[in-house]
Design a protein around this motif. Sequence first.
Motif, PDB file in Angstrom:
ATOM      1  N   GLU A   1       0.836  -1.128  -0.012  1.00 17.81           N
ATOM      2  CA  GLU A   1      -0.151   0.167  -0.174  1.00 17.81           C
ATOM      3  C   GLU A   1       0.673   1.395  -0.116  1.00 17.81           C
ATOM      4  N   LEU A   2       1.359   1.702   1.047  1.00 22.33           N
ATOM      5  CA  LEU A   2       2.001   2.846   1.407  1.00 22.33           C
ATOM      6  C   LEU A   2       3.507   3.160   0.125  1.00 22.33           C
ATOM      7  N   MET A   3       4.061   2.096  -0.215  1.00 20.92           N
ATOM      8  CA  MET A   3       4.973   2.201  -0.959  1.00 20.92           C
ATOM      9  C   MET A   3       4.784   2.355  -2.670  1.00 20.92           C
ATOM     10  N   VAL A   4       3.292   2.295  -2.802  1.00 16.82           N
ATOM     11  CA  VAL A   4       2.951   2.543  -4.094  1.00 16.82           C
ATOM     12  C   VAL A   4       1.821   3.629  -4.046  1.00 16.82           C
ATOM     13  N   GLY A   5       1.824   4.423  -2.849  1.00 20.53           N
ATOM     14  CA  GLY A   5       1.015   5.758  -2.806  1.00 20.53           C
ATOM     15  C   GLY A   5      -0.298   5.443  -2.321  1.00 20.53           C
ATOM     16  N   ARG A   6      -0.698   4.199  -1.690  1.00 25.24           N
ATOM     17  CA  ARG A   6      -2.086   4.024  -1.304  1.00 25.24           C
ATOM     18  C   ARG A   6      -2.255   4.227   0.310  1.00 25.24           C
ATOM     19  N   VAL A   7      -3.172   5.037   0.774  1.00 24.77           N
ATOM     20  CA  VAL A   7      -3.248   5.320   1.942  1.00 24.77           C
ATOM     21  C   VAL A   7      -4.620   5.073   2.185  1.00 24.77           C
ATOM     22  N   THR A   8      -4.994   4.033   3.392  1.00 23.78           N
ATOM     23  CA  THR A   8      -6.300   3.577   3.807  1.00 23.78           C
ATOM     24  C   THR A   8      -6.650   3.690   5.082  1.00 23.78           C
ATOM     25  N   ARG A   9      -8.117   3.748   5.434  1.00 23.91           N
ATOM     26  CA  ARG A   9      -8.411   3.870   6.785  1.00 23.91           C
ATOM     27  C   ARG A   9      -8.255   2.502   7.429  1.00 23.91           C
ATOM     28  N   ASP A  10      -8.373   1.469   6.861  1.00 24.61           N
ATOM     29  CA  ASP A  10      -7.848   0.102   7.391  1.00 24.61           C
ATOM     30  C   ASP A  10      -6.442   0.161   7.844  1.00 24.61           C
ATOM     31  N   ALA A  11      -5.508   0.667   7.215  1.00 21.94           N
ATOM     32  CA  ALA A  11      -4.261   0.757   7.446  1.00 21.94           C
ATOM     33  C   ALA A  11      -3.897   1.661   8.793  1.00 21.94           C
ATOM     34  N   GLU A  12      -4.719   2.773   8.880  1.00 25.40           N
ATOM     35  CA  GLU A  12      -4.581   3.846   9.847  1.00 25.40           C
ATOM     36  C   GLU A  12      -5.074   3.019  11.096  1.00 25.40           C
ATOM     37  N   ARG A  13      -6.263   2.230  11.045  1.00 26.55           N
ATOM     38  CA  ARG A  13      -6.673   1.713  12.249  1.00 26.55           C
ATOM     39  C   ARG A  13      -5.730   0.495  12.545  1.00 26.55           C
ATOM     40  N   ALA A  14      -5.055  -0.342  11.757  1.00 27.00           N
ATOM     41  CA  ALA A  14      -4.158  -1.280  12.155  1.00 27.00           C
ATOM     42  C   ALA A  14      -2.925  -0.684  12.965  1.00 27.00           C
ATOM     43  N   LEU A  15      -2.510   0.411  12.320  1.00 26.62           N
ATOM     44  CA  LEU A  15      -1.332   1.167  13.372  1.00 26.62           C
ATOM     45  C   LEU A  15      -1.839   1.570  14.466  1.00 26.62           C
ATOM     46  N   LYS A  16      -2.957   1.882  14.658  1.00 25.94           N
ATOM     47  CA  LYS A  16      -3.480   2.704  15.789  1.00 25.94           C
ATOM     48  C   LYS A  16      -3.584   1.530  16.887  1.00 25.94           C
ATOM     49  N   THR A  17      -4.125   0.378  16.485  1.00 27.67           N
ATOM     50  CA  THR A  17      -4.209  -0.839  17.334  1.00 27.67           C
ATOM     51  C   THR A  17      -2.826  -1.397  17.726  1.00 27.67           C
ATOM     52  N   ILE A  18      -1.776  -1.360  16.953  1.00 28.24           N
ATOM     53  CA  ILE A  18      -0.599  -1.838  17.206  1.00 28.24           C
ATOM     54  C   ILE A  18       0.161  -1.070  18.124  1.00 28.24           C
ATOM     55  N   ILE A  19       0.118   0.295  17.934  1.00 23.48           N
ATOM     56  CA  ILE A  19       0.634   1.227  19.038  1.00 23.48           C
ATOM     57  C   ILE A  19      -0.148   1.019  20.034  1.00 23.48           C
ATOM     58  N   THR A  20      -1.315   0.945  20.544  1.00 27.56           N
ATOM     59  CA  THR A  20      -2.092   0.897  21.594  1.00 27.56           C
ATOM     60  C   THR A  20      -1.508  -0.366  22.396  1.00 27.56           C
ATOM     61  N   ASN A  21      -1.431  -1.546  21.725  1.00 27.93           N
ATOM     62  CA  ASN A  21      -0.842  -2.861  22.261  1.00 27.93           C
ATOM     63  C   ASN A  21       0.696  -2.675  22.856  1.00 27.93           C
ATOM     64  N   ARG A  22       1.204  -1.929  21.930  1.00 27.71           N
ATOM     65  CA  ARG A  22       2.622  -1.759  22.432  1.00 27.71           C
ATOM     66  C   ARG A  22       2.820  -0.873  23.782  1.00 27.71           C
ATOM     67  N   ALA A  23       2.053   0.189  23.781  1.00 28.84           N
ATOM     68  CA  ALA A  23       1.833   0.901  24.968  1.00 28.84           C
ATOM     69  C   ALA A  23       1.514   0.092  26.328  1.00 28.84           C
ATOM     70  N   GLN A  24       0.363  -0.703  26.068  1.00 26.67           N
ATOM     71  CA  GLN A  24      -0.094  -1.813  27.201  1.00 26.67           C
ATOM     72  C   GLN A  24       1.207  -2.591  27.518  1.00 26.67           C
ATOM     73  N   GLU A  25       2.147  -2.860  26.692  1.00 24.55           N
ATOM     74  CA  GLU A  25       3.209  -3.922  26.822  1.00 24.55           C
ATOM     75  C   GLU A  25       4.174  -3.252  27.564  1.00 24.55           C
ATOM     76  N   GLY A  26       4.163  -1.793  27.675  1.00 23.12           N
ATOM     77  CA  GLY A  26       5.288  -1.221  28.462  1.00 23.12           C
ATOM     78  C   GLY A  26       6.005  -0.140  27.640  1.00 23.12           C
ATOM     79  N   ALA A  27       5.904  -0.027  26.535  1.00 21.30           N
ATOM     80  CA  ALA A  27       6.675   0.859  25.812  1.00 21.30           C
ATOM     81  C   ALA A  27       6.436   2.353  26.287  1.00 21.30           C
ATOM     82  N   ASP A  28       7.310   3.405  26.406  1.00 21.12           N
ATOM     83  CA  ASP A  28       6.990   4.792  26.560  1.00 21.12           C
ATOM     84  C   ASP A  28       7.249   5.500  25.418  1.00 21.12           C
TER      85      ASP A  28
END
Length: 235
Positions: free
Chosen positions: A163-190
């Motif tokens: 997606e990103l490397m061919v210039g595509r930006v999607t809401r699904d990707a935004e949601r997926a990254l938000k979930t990943i970041i939230t999970n990493r915060a819960q795992e102790g990342a500052d």
Amino acid sequence: MRKLGLIGGMSWVSTGIYYDQINRIVQKRAAPMASAPLLIESLDFGQLYALREEEDWKRATGVLVESAKRLEGAGAEGLVIGANSMHKAHDDIAEAINIPILHIASDLGRALKRSGRKKAALIGTRNVMTESFYRKRLVAHGIDLLPPDLKNVETLEKIIYDELMVGRVTRDAERALKTIITNRAQEGADSIVLACTELNLVVDVDANVLPVFDSTRIHCSAAADWILEQEQADA
């Protein structure tokens, strides 16, 4: 101002971001009509895509070494590689040329250290998240890194490469990254390190559950500093 060489095309999307951000910073710091003296070689990413085997990396390293030599020969006084994963070839490139390279992970390490952050989570492609060539640069600045979350690798690589490397930006990707970041915060990342030059397209760098350190923004700022002779390159 000093003339900077940029090895780009990995992807063309992030190369455009580099050109835009470096020039905006230089214009702001130097003069309203100033623009950065840049030499850009945009490589064919089709030759450097999804490298897995050692022979693939040797071939790709050769491509980058030759690009660096051409930029040096054309008058570049310093160099940046506009991609995180391709810094795996950094040492071979540095050995082949006589000009400094601004290492993206070293610039990130300094930024994290200045901020006082101690425990970061890397988000990027497989080799950046799991291999030592990148992680050791951050650790050298006193940053503790969470172990890579391997269950996210396939999701991230699909978003980045398909997606990103061919210039595509999607809401699904935004949601997926938000979930990943939230999970990493819960795992102790500052803090979160966006260790892929296109991820800022789907992550709100300035408003998130954790402080986000965007490799592209930080690398571009370091490049502008170097152009304006405010900071020495870290080879």
